[in-house]
Design a protein around this motif. Sequence first.
Motif, short mmCIF file in Angstrom:
data_model
loop_
_atom_site.label_atom_id
_atom_site.label_comp_id
_atom_site.label_asym_id
_atom_site.label_seq_id
_atom_site.Cartn_x
_atom_site.Cartn_y
_atom_site.Cartn_z
N SER A 274 0.86 -1.18 0.00
CA SER A 274 0.00 0.00 0.00
C SER A 274 0.89 1.22 0.00
O SER A 274 2.10 1.14 0.27
N VAL A 275 0.28 2.37 -0.30
CA VAL A 275 1.04 3.62 -0.32
C VAL A 275 0.32 4.66 0.53
O VAL A 275 -0.85 4.51 0.88
N SER A 276 1.05 5.73 0.84
CA SER A 276 0.51 6.85 1.62
C SER A 276 0.49 8.10 0.75
O SER A 276 1.23 8.20 -0.24
N LEU A 277 -0.32 9.06 1.14
CA LEU A 277 -0.32 10.34 0.44
C LEU A 277 1.05 11.01 0.53
O LEU A 277 1.44 11.76 -0.38
N GLU A 278 1.80 10.73 1.58
CA GLU A 278 3.14 11.30 1.72
C GLU A 278 4.09 10.76 0.64
O GLU A 278 5.06 11.42 0.27
N ASP A 279 3.82 9.55 0.14
CA ASP A 279 4.68 8.97 -0.89
C ASP A 279 4.62 9.76 -2.19
O ASP A 279 5.53 9.63 -3.03
N LEU A 280 3.58 10.56 -2.37
CA LEU A 280 3.45 11.33 -3.61
C LEU A 280 4.54 12.39 -3.74
O LEU A 280 4.84 12.86 -4.84
N ALA A 281 5.15 12.77 -2.60
CA ALA A 281 6.21 13.79 -2.65
C ALA A 281 7.44 13.28 -3.39
O ALA A 281 8.23 14.09 -3.89
N SER B 245 0.35 19.26 -2.67
CA SER B 245 1.22 19.01 -1.53
C SER B 245 0.64 17.88 -0.69
O SER B 245 -0.57 17.58 -0.77
N THR B 246 1.48 17.26 0.09
CA THR B 246 1.05 16.16 0.96
C THR B 246 0.42 16.73 2.23
O THR B 246 0.51 17.94 2.50
N PRO B 247 -0.24 15.90 3.04
CA PRO B 247 -0.80 16.39 4.32
C PRO B 247 0.25 17.06 5.20
O PRO B 247 -0.07 17.97 5.97
N ALA B 248 1.52 16.64 5.08
CA ALA B 248 2.59 17.24 5.89
C ALA B 248 3.15 18.50 5.25
O ALA B 248 4.05 19.13 5.81
N GLY B 249 2.65 18.89 4.08
CA GLY B 249 3.08 20.12 3.44
C GLY B 249 4.20 19.96 2.43
O GLY B 249 4.70 20.96 1.90
N ARG B 250 4.60 18.74 2.11
CA ARG B 250 5.67 18.51 1.13
C ARG B 250 5.11 18.67 -0.29
O ARG B 250 3.99 18.24 -0.59
N THR B 251 5.88 19.30 -1.16
CA THR B 251 5.44 19.55 -2.53
C THR B 251 5.37 18.24 -3.32
O THR B 251 6.26 17.39 -3.21
N ILE B 252 4.31 18.11 -4.10
CA ILE B 252 4.15 16.95 -4.98
C ILE B 252 4.50 17.42 -6.40
O ILE B 252 3.80 18.27 -6.96
#
Length: 293
Positions: free
Chosen positions: A181-188, A211-218
């Motif tokens: 499985s993957v997380s939304l954070e992996d999109l960064a 951006s991810t929930p943690a604010g990282r740019t996608i």
Amino acid sequence: MERHEIEAFLTLAEELHFRRTSERLGLAQGRVSQTIKKLERRIGVPLFERTSRRVALTAIGEQLRDDLLPAHRQIQRAVARATETGRGIGGTLRVGYSGPMIAETILKAAERFRARYPGSDVQIQEVQLCDPFGPIRSGRVHVQITERPVTEPDLTVGPLVLAAPRALMVPDHHPLARRASVSLEDLAGASLVTITGSVAPYWLDHHYPRSTPAGRTIPRGPTAMYWPELLTLVAAGGGVSPACATVERYYARPGITWVPFHDAPPVEFGFLWPASGETARVRAFVELCPTVA
């Protein structure tokens, strides 16, 4: 025979019970009894055998029931058709959809709709993601089911039809393809293939976040106008793209691995129609469709 006599006779022939017949017809039990006796006098023979314990059709009563039922049902259908046409439900309803899973739901609902409203028809049309509101605004469709969110002042948002989990489409050789499985954070750490065209920015940002929930740019990758083009870009290694997980069975192809998200919100599909276009036909279909979904 008068209409009330036919209805009293056929209802009693079905119920074989005077009290239940009177309740169904909304008449006093004595009135039902008088109507049946009057009918029997006119025909000249008993239609029912009555005892203190049971009511049963005579042979002639059974014959009369079998002769009357087809004509009575035809009359009921004719009245129902005229009533629904008068209410504006009869005629053609054009329904838009944004994916094959929704098309299946609409086709099942259309079959039930035609059966319930004689004289009506449902035609379906695919709505491209690159122009999600064009057909509804131009009148090419009267109502459609599409991915939420929808926040348009000229469009009415109807009830939710269904919600489905999300998955990430990744090239087979991508590191994320080996994940359970993957997380939304992996999109960064991946390049996102997105849809372009006449798409509302808020809708695009909801399904293809920046951006991810943690604010990282996608990072943004190539764009596609149509779904087959998007699949080709992902398979060719152009990037990854989120999608409704349940449509994998329609679009599974070599070169793409579907990996489920474990923290993404579901994709919600709901009705929408023009704010000035809420007709009896639209309301009837909208009320029926969720029972099928």
